[in-house]
Scaffold this active site. Sequence first.
Site, PDB file in Angstrom:
ATOM      1  N   ASP A  20     -92.229  25.266-112.688  1.00  4.03           N
ATOM      2  CA  ASP A  20     -90.706  25.799-112.097  1.00  4.03           C
ATOM      3  C   ASP A  20     -89.527  25.605-113.039  1.00  4.03           C
ATOM      4  O   ASP A  20     -88.379  25.450-112.742  1.00  4.03           O
ATOM      5  CB  ASP A  20     -90.578  24.949-110.893  1.00  4.03           C
ATOM      6  N   LYS A  23     -89.641  29.522-116.529  1.00  8.16           N
ATOM      7  CA  LYS A  23     -90.367  30.312-117.728  1.00  8.16           C
ATOM      8  C   LYS A  23     -90.560  31.833-117.565  1.00  8.16           C
ATOM      9  O   LYS A  23     -90.569  32.457-118.514  1.00  8.16           O
ATOM     10  CB  LYS A  23     -92.021  29.724-117.865  1.00  8.16           C
TER      11      LYS A  23
HETATM   12  P1  IMP Z   1    -103.123  22.956-107.871  1.00 11.35           P
HETATM   13  O1  IMP Z   1    -102.921  23.847-109.532  1.00 11.35           O
HETATM   14  O2  IMP Z   1    -102.934  24.268-107.132  1.00 11.35           O
HETATM   15  O3  IMP Z   1    -104.344  22.436-108.009  1.00 11.35           O
HETATM   16  O4  IMP Z   1    -101.908  22.010-107.847  1.00 11.35           O
HETATM   17  C1  IMP Z   1    -101.960  20.838-108.413  1.00 11.35           C
HETATM   18  C2  IMP Z   1    -100.522  20.278-108.714  1.00 11.35           C
HETATM   19  O5  IMP Z   1     -99.981  21.251-109.464  1.00 11.35           O
HETATM   20  C3  IMP Z   1     -99.896  20.166-107.386  1.00 11.35           C
HETATM   21  O6  IMP Z   1     -99.016  19.264-107.584  1.00 11.35           O
HETATM   22  C4  IMP Z   1     -98.965  21.365-107.351  1.00 11.35           C
HETATM   23  O7  IMP Z   1     -97.903  21.365-106.631  1.00 11.35           O
HETATM   24  C5  IMP Z   1     -98.560  21.610-109.132  1.00 11.35           C
HETATM   25  N1  IMP Z   1     -98.545  23.178-109.423  1.00 11.35           N
HETATM   26  C6  IMP Z   1     -99.313  24.126-109.377  1.00 11.35           C
HETATM   27  N2  IMP Z   1     -98.881  24.937-109.917  1.00 11.35           N
HETATM   28  C7  IMP Z   1     -97.479  24.838-109.872  1.00 11.35           C
HETATM   29  C8  IMP Z   1     -96.462  25.691-110.118  1.00 11.35           C
HETATM   30  O8  IMP Z   1     -96.659  26.972-110.701  1.00 11.35           O
HETATM   31  N3  IMP Z   1     -95.095  25.350-110.407  1.00 11.35           N
HETATM   32  C9  IMP Z   1     -95.064  23.794-110.022  1.00 11.35           C
HETATM   33  N4  IMP Z   1     -95.948  22.955-109.525  1.00 11.35           N
HETATM   34  C10 IMP Z   1     -97.315  23.613-109.580  1.00 11.35           C
END
Ligand code: IMP
Length: 436
Positions: A20, A23
């Site tokens: 976030d 980018k």
């Molecule tokens: P996952 O990628 O859905 O498995 O989530 C794993 C961790 O990465 C969690 O803390 C999510 O909130 C964080 N996360 C995944 N994608 C993003 C993103 O695009 N922005 C910010 N946090 C992310």
Amino acid sequence: MSSRTDADRCTVVVGCQWGDEGKGKIVDVLAEDVDVVARYQGGANAGHTVHVGDSEFILHQIPSGILHPGKRCLLGNGVVLDLLQFFEEHDALVARGIDLEGRVGVSLRAHLLLPWHRVLDRAAEAGAAEKIGTTGRGIGPAYEDKAGRRGIRVADAADLDRFSELMARGTERARKRLLALGLPLDGDDARALDEAMEQSAALRERILELAVDTGLEVDQALRAGERVLLEGAQGTALDLDHGTYPFVTSSNTTAAGAATGIGIGPTRIDAVLGVVKAYTTRVGNGPLPTGFDDEMDARMRELGGEFGATTGRPRRCGWFDAVLARYAARVNGLTGLAVTKLDVLDTLPEIGLCTGYRLPDGSTVTEFPADTWSLESIEPVLEMVPGWESSTQEARTLDDLPAGARSYLDRIEELTGAPIHMVSVGTRRTQIIHVA
Ligand code: IMP
């Protein structure tokens, strides 16, 4: 970035915090001057918000370069491709008048993220003693299948019999895993999964039409003198190896991941631009060393509109963490920094920068620790600087900025050791400072 030089012909754009960082906007701005934009990891967990004129676009899988007519956009082998979401996003862009004809390519080696991955992701989170706070988009289970050598790749779609067999095996395996987790799928849930699987299978021919060898295509583009941007998703602190494990995503978000995630050698990369927000945010679980108290947290969330682009979850906010940013500069080999959302700080009377972590024994560390749990008990060492209390939104050169904002940026450069190349001062494309 406006002159065509060899110094940055192939540039990686990488997040240096917990995702976030903005980018999407930086890639959108840079895309004007490149020929190819390629995503190298992640999936529909990403949410890149881009403003074009009065319109807002939130892109999850298709690179942000797509909003520039004529640019070629690729999804590399490092991506886990959510078929249903991808075509939804694709068709929504077409419906909004974006011409995608011949512009989108997907790696033959990319793994498919299928509906059962989402079900498993949510089931795993629901049953976990320690929740990661995932986006629920199936990312972890899809990368588990990839590493477990049982995933289904885009290339597998070429043979209908083999594809059908792999899909049937995968569905069966998912059912067994859910059963083992004590969450058997039955009734409406089972029917919904079957339906989603049928919908995914029906996209087989459509995905094959877009399938390419992304490594070969990027290599050929570079040899032909074209310019390429490699777009990362999430951020350094969410990297599977270098982030705050286990509170991370399941891919290598850092710049080295761009080479493996696209299929080129690291020597083809010329520059690495790290993106940092002028403060820090985090969504999902895990430590945020510079996190604010509740009142200031709510204030910054309001000022910065800090809600997840994918899940709508409120982001936690904190001061700029220079320990993390310096670590990110090192593990990504940054050649430059883009600082975003500087304008969000415009009204604050005082602004903090974290220069070290104070441990419970009173000592201070300035290197980002491998022990994630230790971050729960540190105190940030803060350097408070006066705010500039005036608008930066109309600045288009560093000289247009108030003196306080310039000193703040100078301090970020000093603490991270990376030169600032760009500063974003608002959501619009034009609200950008290119540092000569
Ligand atoms: P996952 O990628 O859905 O498995 O989530 C794993 C961790 O990465 C969690 O803390 C999510 O909130 C964080 N996360 C995944 N994608 C993003 C993103 O695009 N922005 C910010 N946090 C992310």
